[in-house]
Design a protein around this motif. Sequence first.
Motif, PDB file in Angstrom:
ATOM      1  N   TRP A 158       0.825  -1.210   0.000  1.00  0.00           N
ATOM      2  CA  TRP A 158       0.000   0.000   0.000  1.00  0.00           C
ATOM      3  C   TRP A 158       0.868   1.272   0.000  1.00  0.00           C
ATOM      4  CZ3 TRP A 158      -0.663  -3.951   3.686  1.00  0.00           C
ATOM      5  CH2 TRP A 158      -1.655  -4.882   3.351  1.00  0.00           C
ATOM      6  N   SER A 161      -0.720   4.773  -0.234  1.00  0.00           N
ATOM      7  CA  SER A 161      -1.303   5.214   1.040  1.00  0.00           C
ATOM      8  C   SER A 161      -0.219   5.731   1.974  1.00  0.00           C
ATOM      9  CB  SER A 161      -2.058   4.052   1.694  1.00  0.00           C
ATOM     10  OG  SER A 161      -3.052   3.544   0.830  1.00  0.00           O
ATOM     11  N   GLN A 162       0.915   5.052   1.996  1.00  0.00           N
ATOM     12  CA  GLN A 162       2.038   5.524   2.807  1.00  0.00           C
ATOM     13  C   GLN A 162       2.501   6.901   2.332  1.00  0.00           C
ATOM     14  OE1 GLN A 162       5.253   2.698   3.570  1.00  0.00           O
ATOM     15  NE2 GLN A 162       3.918   1.003   2.993  1.00  0.00           N
ATOM     16  N   GLN A 164       0.721   9.231   0.816  1.00  0.00           N
ATOM     17  CA  GLN A 164      -0.246  10.256   1.199  1.00  0.00           C
ATOM     18  C   GLN A 164      -0.088  10.658   2.660  1.00  0.00           C
ATOM     19  OE1 GLN A 164      -2.286  11.828  -1.089  1.00  0.00           O
ATOM     20  NE2 GLN A 164      -0.984  10.603  -2.430  1.00  0.00           N
ATOM     21  N   ARG A 183      -6.988  11.147   2.727  1.00  0.00           N
ATOM     22  CA  ARG A 183      -6.523  10.609   1.440  1.00  0.00           C
ATOM     23  C   ARG A 183      -5.850   9.255   1.627  1.00  0.00           C
ATOM     24  NH1 ARG A 183      -5.363  16.167   0.401  1.00  0.00           N
ATOM     25  NH2 ARG A 183      -3.229  15.917   1.160  1.00  0.00           N
ATOM     26  N   CYS A 184      -5.121   9.116   2.715  1.00  0.00           N
ATOM     27  CA  CYS A 184      -4.466   7.843   3.016  1.00  0.00           C
ATOM     28  C   CYS A 184      -5.499   6.737   3.199  1.00  0.00           C
ATOM     29  CB  CYS A 184      -3.610   7.993   4.274  1.00  0.00           C
ATOM     30  SG  CYS A 184      -3.008   6.433   4.963  1.00  0.00           S
ATOM     31  N   SER A 187      -7.519   5.866   0.021  1.00  0.00           N
ATOM     32  CA  SER A 187      -6.776   5.037  -0.932  1.00  0.00           C
ATOM     33  C   SER A 187      -6.723   3.584  -0.459  1.00  0.00           C
ATOM     34  CB  SER A 187      -5.362   5.590  -1.127  1.00  0.00           C
ATOM     35  OG  SER A 187      -4.593   5.481   0.059  1.00  0.00           O
ATOM     36  N   ILE A 188      -6.615   3.384   0.851  1.00  0.00           N
ATOM     37  CA  ILE A 188      -6.648   2.020   1.392  1.00  0.00           C
ATOM     38  C   ILE A 188      -7.992   1.368   1.082  1.00  0.00           C
ATOM     39  CG2 ILE A 188      -6.731   0.664   3.525  1.00  0.00           C
ATOM     40  CD1 ILE A 188      -4.661   2.571   4.697  1.00  0.00           C
ATOM     41  N   LEU A 209      -4.333  -0.095   7.941  1.00  0.00           N
ATOM     42  CA  LEU A 209      -3.935   1.249   8.351  1.00  0.00           C
ATOM     43  C   LEU A 209      -2.836   1.188   9.412  1.00  0.00           C
ATOM     44  CD1 LEU A 209      -4.333   4.285   8.127  1.00  0.00           C
ATOM     45  CD2 LEU A 209      -6.222   4.112   9.759  1.00  0.00           C
ATOM     46  N   VAL A 212       0.311   0.629   7.521  1.00  0.00           N
ATOM     47  CA  VAL A 212       0.690   1.831   6.771  1.00  0.00           C
ATOM     48  C   VAL A 212       1.288   2.889   7.695  1.00  0.00           C
ATOM     49  CG1 VAL A 212      -0.253   3.805   5.489  1.00  0.00           C
ATOM     50  CG2 VAL A 212      -0.896   1.471   4.853  1.00  0.00           C
TER      51      VAL A 212
END
Length: 261
Positions: A158, A161-162, A164, A183-184, A187-188, A209, A212
Amino acid sequence: MRYRQNQLLMMENIEQFETRLRSESATCNRYLMAVCVRLFFEKRQAKLAEFQEEFARLTVSDDKIDLIEEFVEGLMEELLTPGAILHGMPEWQAQEARLSIERILLTRLYQQVMFPNEDADLSRDTVLSEHISKLQRVISPSHPALCIPQAYLSEAPWSFSQQQLSYISAYKTPREKLQCVIRCISSIMSLLHMSSGRVPAADDILPVLIYVVIMTNPPFLLSTVEYITCFIGEKLEGEEQFHWTLFCSVVKFIKTMDYLD
């Protein structure tokens, strides 16, 4: 068939072009409003200096927040009075002006609002960052402590996501930092949906999460959480509140994790 494919491709290109135009238009509008607000501030440096002095004398967080909100409201009234820059402008421009004012104020006050306890806050953030660094050495998407379903692992690690979430330290206002979190998580959710074909629930999002956040290890994480919660936490609702609650839960969980394989 080929004609239909070309037509669909053209429609997709038009949609992408429209999206890009809307994005560029919004960026131009934000920039224009930021310039107007900066010009507005240039004539009120004495008033701004007086505000900063009064802010520095306060010690209670609620009093600081009240002072900022009162000051912003006063400036907005000036901007909207007849003959002023924003008089007669639509609501969205007034909202952009408010955001620009908050951005300027909180950028100037950033160290004071982000780290109200100074070295104590920085020390606490350092301890958590070191803890997360140790977790990075043992954690993986398939780690049993996370219990991420096999169906979701195809999209690991991911990275988007990281990325963001990593932007969070570049922003100064709580609202902008919150948007990095949103946003993170968004996206996940999209990636998990692509992997499984169904809308992910909170229980699906949480372990991903956690991973991430650990792999990103955002600087000043605890101070960031308190900063956002203190300034806009009570104003959040709907999806924003959902995303922020998830993120805060993840941070609390990470604080209690150990380093066992």
